[in-house]
Design a protein around this motif. Structure first.
Motif, PDB file in Angstrom:
ATOM      1  N   THR A 274      46.527  15.895 -58.153  1.00 52.24           N
ATOM      2  CA  THR A 274      45.206  16.482 -58.393  1.00 52.24           C
ATOM      3  C   THR A 274      44.578  16.970 -57.099  1.00 52.24           C
ATOM      4  O   THR A 274      44.006  18.073 -57.040  1.00 52.24           O
ATOM      5  CB  THR A 274      44.291  15.441 -59.069  1.00 52.24           C
TER       6      THR A 274
ATOM      7  N   PHE B 272      45.172   5.061 -52.172  1.00 51.74           N
ATOM      8  CA  PHE B 272      44.558   6.302 -52.635  1.00 51.74           C
ATOM      9  C   PHE B 272      43.925   7.055 -51.454  1.00 51.74           C
ATOM     10  O   PHE B 272      43.910   8.289 -51.441  1.00 51.74           O
ATOM     11  CB  PHE B 272      43.520   5.993 -53.719  1.00 51.74           C
TER      12      PHE B 272
ATOM     13  N   CYS C 107      46.500   9.181 -49.945  1.00 48.71           N
ATOM     14  CA  CYS C 107      46.711  10.420 -50.707  1.00 48.71           C
ATOM     15  C   CYS C 107      45.665  11.466 -50.317  1.00 48.71           C
ATOM     16  O   CYS C 107      45.992  12.652 -50.147  1.00 48.71           O
ATOM     17  CB  CYS C 107      46.652  10.136 -52.204  1.00 48.71           C
ATOM     18  N   TRP C 108      44.412  11.028 -50.176  1.00 53.94           N
ATOM     19  CA  TRP C 108      43.361  11.954 -49.757  1.00 53.94           C
ATOM     20  C   TRP C 108      43.663  12.514 -48.369  1.00 53.94           C
ATOM     21  O   TRP C 108      43.511  13.715 -48.122  1.00 53.94           O
ATOM     22  CB  TRP C 108      42.013  11.240 -49.763  1.00 53.94           C
TER      23      TRP C 108
ATOM     24  N   TYR D  96      47.095  11.157 -58.630  1.00 52.37           N
ATOM     25  CA  TYR D  96      45.925  11.436 -57.787  1.00 52.37           C
ATOM     26  C   TYR D  96      46.281  12.425 -56.686  1.00 52.37           C
ATOM     27  O   TYR D  96      45.529  13.379 -56.416  1.00 52.37           O
ATOM     28  CB  TYR D  96      45.409  10.131 -57.205  1.00 52.37           C
TER      29      TYR D  96
ATOM     30  N   ARG E 198      49.741   6.380 -60.988  1.00 52.17           N
ATOM     31  CA  ARG E 198      48.353   6.691 -60.653  1.00 52.17           C
ATOM     32  C   ARG E 198      48.240   7.314 -59.257  1.00 52.17           C
ATOM     33  O   ARG E 198      47.502   8.278 -59.055  1.00 52.17           O
ATOM     34  CB  ARG E 198      47.493   5.430 -60.765  1.00 52.17           C
TER      35      ARG E 198
END
Length: 411
Positions: free
Chosen positions: A324, A393, A396-397, A321, A317
């Motif tokens: 993407t 997450f 990741c951003w 992410y 996941r």
């Protein structure tokens, strides 16, 4: 599965934007688990309190310390406990395994590796070929992806082995390629290699603690791994080795031997000849360095507590992410994903090729200006490893946003 970030020491953000960095270099060196400091202090306290008697009277007696790692290490790589041992460093273990399992003949002496193998693997196999009297340029076969592709295809490896396998003595591939992040089909490649009459070994440096492994069930002959990347055991920490049970009692296998190769039940009789044991322990040479082993044990206990299946689910996941975000935020910029897009064909890593900028400079800008730690492979590849134990997450951003910003500001 939630992040276990709070259980690790995360470097501060050099840019000052956040309290902590977004750390994506766990495929080079994992972060320090907080518990390791206490574990090291425990062994240091025993040394101070007991001296030499710590070997038998310590909190975790040193003389049998390596046995504590046997079962969790076996669970990590999908093996029987007697098939694994934690010892040495990765390249030392590769050489020890090849002493036993690279048995070249005039007709069958080739070693197959991937063209993008980590340099130490390439050096090791070339030196083994030369040691046995063969020309490394002829004996070492480097498999390359198809033109225009960055990853090897399983069917191409199998086709090569089916056609040229009668020349091959040893197949030694990286289970997760350090450069591209590709996760090879271990059972399929192993079956193809063994069908061709070759011995099949695996370098698990980027696979152990990253992807689920079933070495025993997949019929792998042998494997070796390090513990300082996804396993978070500290710089240069101890490595591991696996030998399939069908080889454990084979007395014809050549081996180097040392004090820890012999049966522990008779070790302190100080016999001049080794009493072999039918386990991977027989490939050990020396008594283990306890301080390094304490860190490995603490790490393995963390993986046991969390479970690799849960880690893999979170890894897929996180990596998806990040993929993407890179597609969206870096659209229109010279950013090309080299890692396979199929989640089953990659570990917790995305390698991106950047145009017009040198990777080492991009890595420095990411860290200094955005607090994002990434790995550079010059001239033009940045590796981002969203390790599921501690990456989030939001990390990741931050990474995707930072890369897009660096490309705009410095491109």
């Amino acid at each position: 599965m939630p992040s276990h970030r709070s259980e690790f020491h995360v470097p501060p953000d050099p840019s000052g934007r956040y309290a902590e960095a977004a750390y994506f270099a766990g495929n080079s060196l994992g972060l320090q688990p907080r518990v390791i400091r206490e574990r090291l202090h425990s062994e240091l306290d025993d040394w101070a309190r007991l001296g030499v008697e710590g070997h038998t009277e310590g909190t975790r007696p040193w003389v049998s310390y390596h046995e504590l790692l046997r079962e969790p290490a076996a669970r990590l790589v999908g093996a029987l406990p007697r098939e694994v041992v934690v010892m040495n460093s990765l390249t030392v273990n590769l050489h020890l395994m090849m002493i036993s399992f690279y048995r070249p003949t005039a007709e069958r002496h080739a070693i197959v590796i991937e063209d993008s193998a980590f340099p130490s693997d390439s050096y090791a196999v070339r030196s083994q070929a030369a040691f046995h009297g063969y020309d490394p340029d002829e004996a070492v076969i480097r498999l390359r992806p198809r033109d225009g592709e960055a990853a090897l295809r399983t069917e191409d490896i199998a086709e090569f082995l089916g056609t040229h396998g009668d020349r091959v003595a040893l197949v030694l591939l990286g289970a997760v390629n350090y450069y591209s992040g590709e996760f090879l089909d271990i059972p399929a490649v192993t079956a193809a290699g063994r069908a061709a009459g070759a011995v099949v070994g695996w370098d698990l440096a980027h696979a152990a603690g990253n992807v689920p492994l079933r070495l025993h069930d997949w019929d792998v002959d042998w494997a070796a791994w390090c513990s300082y990347k996804y396993l978070n055991s500290g710089p240069g920490s101890l490595a591991g080795a696996f030998v399939h049970e069908r080889h454990l009692a084979d007395r014809s296998l050549p081996k180097l031997a040392g004090w820890w190769s012999t049966d522990p039940a008779t070790r302190f009789r100080m016999d001049p000849v080794v009493t072999p044991v039918d386990s991977a322990d027989s490939w050990q040479l020396s008594n283990p360095p306890i301080l390094s082993m304490a860190a490995v044990l603490a790490s393995l206990e963390m993986f046991d507590a969390v479970g690799l299946d849960a880690l893999r689910d979170r890894s897929i996941r996180l990596t998806g992410y990040l993929e993407t975000l890179l597609d969206q935020l870096c659209a229109g910029r010279e950013v090309e994903l080299l890692t396979p897009r199929d989640p089953q064909r990659r570990g917790a890593q995305l390698s991106v090729r950047i145009g017009g900028l040198r990777a080492s400079e991009v890595s420095q800008w990411l860290r200094a200006e955005h607090g994002v730690f990434a790995d550079a492979r010059n001239p033009d590849v940045i590796r981002l490893a969203p390790a599921p134990m501690y990456n989030t997450f939001h990390d990741c951003w931050r990474a995707a946003t930072a890369l897009a910003s660096v490309m705009d500001d410095h491109g």
